[in-house]
Design a protein around this motif. Structure first.
Motif, PDB file in Angstrom:
ATOM      1  N   GLU A  41      26.210  12.624 -15.655  1.00  0.00           N
ATOM      2  CA  GLU A  41      26.943  12.123 -16.845  1.00  0.00           C
ATOM      3  C   GLU A  41      26.857  13.132 -18.010  1.00  0.00           C
ATOM      4  N   TYR A  47      23.797  14.154 -24.791  1.00  0.00           N
ATOM      5  CA  TYR A  47      24.034  13.080 -25.772  1.00  0.00           C
ATOM      6  C   TYR A  47      23.990  13.607 -27.204  1.00  0.00           C
ATOM      7  N   LYS A 109      34.187   5.536 -19.525  1.00  0.00           N
ATOM      8  CA  LYS A 109      33.078   4.575 -19.364  1.00  0.00           C
ATOM      9  C   LYS A 109      33.443   3.257 -20.035  1.00  0.00           C
ATOM     10  N   PHE A 113      26.511   2.055 -24.174  1.00  0.00           N
ATOM     11  CA  PHE A 113      25.079   1.764 -24.150  1.00  0.00           C
ATOM     12  C   PHE A 113      24.483   1.923 -25.555  1.00  0.00           C
ATOM     13  N   MET A 116      21.490   4.182 -26.717  1.00  0.00           N
ATOM     14  CA  MET A 116      21.738   5.617 -26.895  1.00  0.00           C
ATOM     15  C   MET A 116      22.931   5.850 -27.831  1.00  0.00           C
ATOM     16  N   CYS A 143      26.792   5.310 -15.331  1.00  0.00           N
ATOM     17  CA  CYS A 143      25.461   4.948 -15.824  1.00  0.00           C
ATOM     18  C   CYS A 143      25.312   3.463 -16.163  1.00  0.00           C
ATOM     19  N   TYR A 144      25.278   3.105 -17.440  1.00  0.00           N
ATOM     20  CA  TYR A 144      25.057   1.720 -17.900  1.00  0.00           C
ATOM     21  C   TYR A 144      26.009   0.729 -17.218  1.00  0.00           C
ATOM     22  N   ARG A 147      24.873  -2.000 -14.730  1.00  0.00           N
ATOM     23  CA  ARG A 147      24.216  -3.270 -15.092  1.00  0.00           C
ATOM     24  C   ARG A 147      25.203  -4.436 -15.066  1.00  0.00           C
ATOM     25  N   GLU A 168      22.923   9.599 -17.141  1.00  0.00           N
ATOM     26  CA  GLU A 168      21.799  10.197 -17.898  1.00  0.00           C
ATOM     27  C   GLU A 168      20.878   9.017 -18.159  1.00  0.00           C
ATOM     28  N   TRP A 169      20.038   8.703 -17.192  1.00  0.00           N
ATOM     29  CA  TRP A 169      19.212   7.490 -17.249  1.00  0.00           C
ATOM     30  C   TRP A 169      17.766   7.893 -17.530  1.00  0.00           C
ATOM     31  N   PRO A 170      17.202   7.385 -18.626  1.00  0.00           N
ATOM     32  CA  PRO A 170      15.842   7.797 -18.983  1.00  0.00           C
ATOM     33  C   PRO A 170      14.775   7.350 -17.972  1.00  0.00           C
ATOM     34  N   ARG A 173      13.098   3.723 -17.836  1.00  0.00           N
ATOM     35  CA  ARG A 173      13.649   2.541 -17.123  1.00  0.00           C
ATOM     36  C   ARG A 173      14.109   2.917 -15.719  1.00  0.00           C
TER      37      ARG A 173
HETATM   38  N1  LIG Z   1      23.495   6.726 -20.356  1.00  0.00           N
HETATM   39  C1  LIG Z   1      23.335   5.455 -20.092  1.00  0.00           C
HETATM   40  O1  LIG Z   1      24.291   4.700 -19.970  1.00  0.00           O
HETATM   41  C2  LIG Z   1      21.914   4.984 -19.940  1.00  0.00           C
HETATM   42  C3  LIG Z   1      21.800   3.573 -19.447  1.00  0.00           C
HETATM   43  C4  LIG Z   1      20.376   3.103 -19.426  1.00  0.00           C
HETATM   44  O2  LIG Z   1      19.463   3.854 -19.689  1.00  0.00           O
HETATM   45  C5  LIG Z   1      20.096   1.709 -19.106  1.00  0.00           C
HETATM   46  O3  LIG Z   1      18.914   1.337 -19.128  1.00  0.00           O
HETATM   47  O4  LIG Z   1      21.019   0.930 -18.819  1.00  0.00           O
END
Ligand SMILES: NC(=O)CCC(=O)C(=O)O
Length: 264
Positions: A41, A47, A109, A113, A116, A143-144, A147, A168-170, A173
């Motif tokens: 991403e 970012y 997207k 999120f 961030m 990424c997000y 969910r 880009e997921w930290p 988590r």
């Molecule tokens: N870049 C993102 O969308 C990160 C998403 C993320 O970290 C999460 O916990 O959801």
């Protein structure tokens, strides 16, 4: 389909350096026989959201680069995502280019999120993001987006057998990342190809763990925190096999779900 997952570090706010890095990895992937290359991403800028006015792609630089590379090397590219400037503002955009150099998807997207700051700096997309590669319907989310199970389900209901997930997921988590991806593969009985970055930016350390997950839920590639390229061969007939074994799609009951839909 031989897939190459590019788990790269991203230089914060330095597109020139990132284009150079991505090109190097993509050349290596081609040398190793990749048929489809997947990037992470926001690989152009990271970012660096407060600097998008100066840095976001407003000139088709990314698209030109991907089209040229795909044509020259006869390879599909799921171009992760890049920050773009379009009419209406800045977006987090996934370009997918097939091995003839045709743009087959431009997906913004859908879910921003907040942790961030995406909701402050970026616009949200409204397109679905399904496309065809080598005759197979695929999906792409960023990424997000993972969910939101209903979002990946929408792709599966529109025929996706492989869903690509640049991120880009930290690290903080990363257990959520792993579990959500595996759940999305099992519940949609599809392949998930997920590519996260490594390294850090001023606010986060990123967790890697790029993975290829089969429709039965087995993890076929797990890059953990290793920077570089991971490869996996996927056999699309597994999707049909799993969908026959447990016919989740045939057993769904849309009218029942609709009858309990909560309307605000
Ligand atoms: N870049 C993102 O969308 C990160 C998403 C993320 O970290 C999460 O916990 O959801």
């Amino acid at each position: 389909m031989k897939i190459a997952c590019v788990q790269m570090d991203i230089a914060f706010g330095q597109p020139d350096l990132n284009f150079q890095q991505a090109a190097g990895y993509m050349e290596e992937a081609v040398r190793n026989g990749a048929e489809t290359i997947v990037l992470p991403e926001m690989w152009n800028t990271g970012y660096a959201l407060t600097e998008l006015e100066a840095l976001a792609d407003s000139t088709n630089r990314t698209l030109d680069f991907l089209v040229r590379f795909a044509k020259e090397h006869n390879v599909n590219i799921v171009g992760g995502s890049v920050s773009t400037k379009k009419q209406g503002g800045f977006y987090n955009t996934m370009y997918v280019v097939n091995n003839s150099g045709e743009l087959v998807s431009e997906y913004d997207k859908a879910h921003r999120f907040g942790l961030m700051d995406e909701h402050i700096h970026l616009e949200e997309g409204s397109g679905l993001g399904t496309f065809e590669l080598d005759g197979t319907v695929c999906g792409g989310v960023i990424c997000y987006d993972i969910r939101f199970p209903e979002w990946i389900r929408a792709q599966a209901l529109n025929g996706a057998k492989v869903v690509f997930v640049p991120a880009e997921w930290p690290e903080a988590r990363i257990d959520h990342w792993r579990i959500l991806l595996q759940a999305r593969a099992i519940e949609n009985q599809c392949f998930i190809v997920a590519v996260n970055r490594v390294g850090s930016d001023p606010k986060n350390e990123f967790g890697g763990s790029s993975m290829v997950i089969a429709p039965w839920g087995e993890i076929r590639l797990d890059m953990q925190k290793q920077e570089g390229i991971g490869y996996a061969d996927i056999d699309l007939s597994e999707v049909e096999e799993v969908r026959k074994r447990i016919p989740v799609f045939a057993d769904r009951r849309d009218p029942l779900y609709d009858s309990f839909k909560k309307i605000d």
